[in-house]
Write an enzyme that holds these catalytic residues in place. Structure first.
Site, mmCIF file in Angstrom:
data_model
loop_
_atom_site.group_PDB
_atom_site.id
_atom_site.type_symbol
_atom_site.label_atom_id
_atom_site.label_comp_id
_atom_site.label_asym_id
_atom_site.label_seq_id
_atom_site.Cartn_x
_atom_site.Cartn_y
_atom_site.Cartn_z
ATOM 1 N N TYR A 11 39.014 59.112 30.347
ATOM 2 C CA TYR A 11 38.282 57.705 29.558
ATOM 3 C C TYR A 11 38.056 58.161 28.234
ATOM 4 O O TYR A 11 37.427 57.274 27.308
ATOM 5 C CB TYR A 11 37.164 57.226 30.326
ATOM 6 C CG TYR A 11 37.684 56.905 31.635
ATOM 7 C CD1 TYR A 11 38.456 55.748 31.744
ATOM 8 C CD2 TYR A 11 37.061 57.258 32.859
ATOM 9 C CE1 TYR A 11 39.012 55.237 32.898
ATOM 10 C CE2 TYR A 11 37.544 56.748 34.117
ATOM 11 C CZ TYR A 11 38.439 55.717 34.188
ATOM 12 O OH TYR A 11 38.828 55.214 35.352
ATOM 13 N N HIS B 127 42.077 47.756 30.086
ATOM 14 C CA HIS B 127 41.831 48.973 30.639
ATOM 15 C C HIS B 127 41.739 50.005 29.646
ATOM 16 O O HIS B 127 42.924 50.111 28.943
ATOM 17 C CB HIS B 127 42.656 49.106 31.776
ATOM 18 C CG HIS B 127 42.654 48.426 32.841
ATOM 19 N ND1 HIS B 127 41.708 48.135 33.918
ATOM 20 C CD2 HIS B 127 43.538 47.141 33.342
ATOM 21 C CE1 HIS B 127 41.780 47.180 34.658
ATOM 22 N NE2 HIS B 127 42.677 46.409 34.378
HETATM 23 C C1 DQA Z 1 39.636 51.274 34.198
HETATM 24 C C2 DQA Z 1 40.747 51.563 35.297
HETATM 25 C C3 DQA Z 1 40.323 51.582 36.797
HETATM 26 O O1 DQA Z 1 41.334 51.928 37.619
HETATM 27 C C4 DQA Z 1 39.228 52.327 37.114
HETATM 28 O O2 DQA Z 1 38.577 52.150 38.250
HETATM 29 C C5 DQA Z 1 38.066 51.955 36.106
HETATM 30 C C6 DQA Z 1 38.132 52.010 34.569
HETATM 31 C C7 DQA Z 1 39.884 51.656 32.840
HETATM 32 O O3 DQA Z 1 39.094 50.977 32.125
HETATM 33 O O4 DQA Z 1 40.762 52.243 32.516
HETATM 34 O O5 DQA Z 1 36.929 52.077 36.364
HETATM 35 O O6 DQA Z 1 39.396 49.817 34.286
#
Ligand code: DQA
Length: 150
Positions: A22, A101
């Site tokens: 992330y 995402h």
């Molecule tokens: C997310 C992707 C999801 O699969 C994960 O559960 C998240 C973050 C993303 O921003 O990449 O919490 O939404």
């Protein structure tokens, strides 16, 4: 114009949480980036994050009541929550929502390849990190300008 940005579970942990996936930016960093870009477009942002499904659903209800476009990163609830989908369906019938995402969910675990939101979203942005939020806000601002509504 105003836009509602809704962030789901665990996104308050950004910066510490799996930074190799992330990145290093915190949610506060992303909020600042989005608010700064939005201000330049004359857009006011209503920003929220919750780890609780019901609070996210209520945020979607508020957006639907006020006919606000929504940018939503529902985190893990993307893959599981019929109830959040049902709430966002009302937004989809009005101003619309964009699913964002940070990571490219399609390059990750198979259970992340399914979204209960994508088929009713205006658009879906994955894998662009914080820029995905900005692109979503820009889309709504430009769409409103084309209609002379901004
Ligand atoms: C997310 C992707 C999801 O699969 C994960 O559960 C998240 C973050 C993303 O921003 O990449 O919490 O939404």
């Amino acid at each position: 114009m105003r836009i509602s940005v809704i962030n789901g579970p665990n996104l308050n942990r950004l910066g510490r949480r799996e930074p190799d996936i992330y990145g290093a930016a915190t949610l506060a960093d992303i909020e600042k980036l989005v608010r700064d870009k939005a201000a330049g477009l004359g857009v006011e942002v209503e920003w929220m994050q919750s780890n609780h499904e019901g609070e996210l659903i209520e945020a979607a209800h508020r957006a639907a009541d006020e006919n606000l476009p929504v940018v939503v990163n529902a985190g893990g609830l993307t893959h599981t929550s019929v109830a959040l989908r049902d709430a966002l369906a009302e937004v989809a019938d009005g101003a619309g929502f964009i699913e964002v995402h940070l990571s490219n969910v399609h390059a990750r675990d198979p259970f992340r390849h399914t979204s209960l939101l994508s088929d009713i979203a205006r658009g879906v942005i994955v894998g662009l990190g914080p820029c995905g939020y900005v692109a979503a806000v820009e889309h709504f601002a430009h769409a409103a300008n084309q209609k002379g509504l901004a």
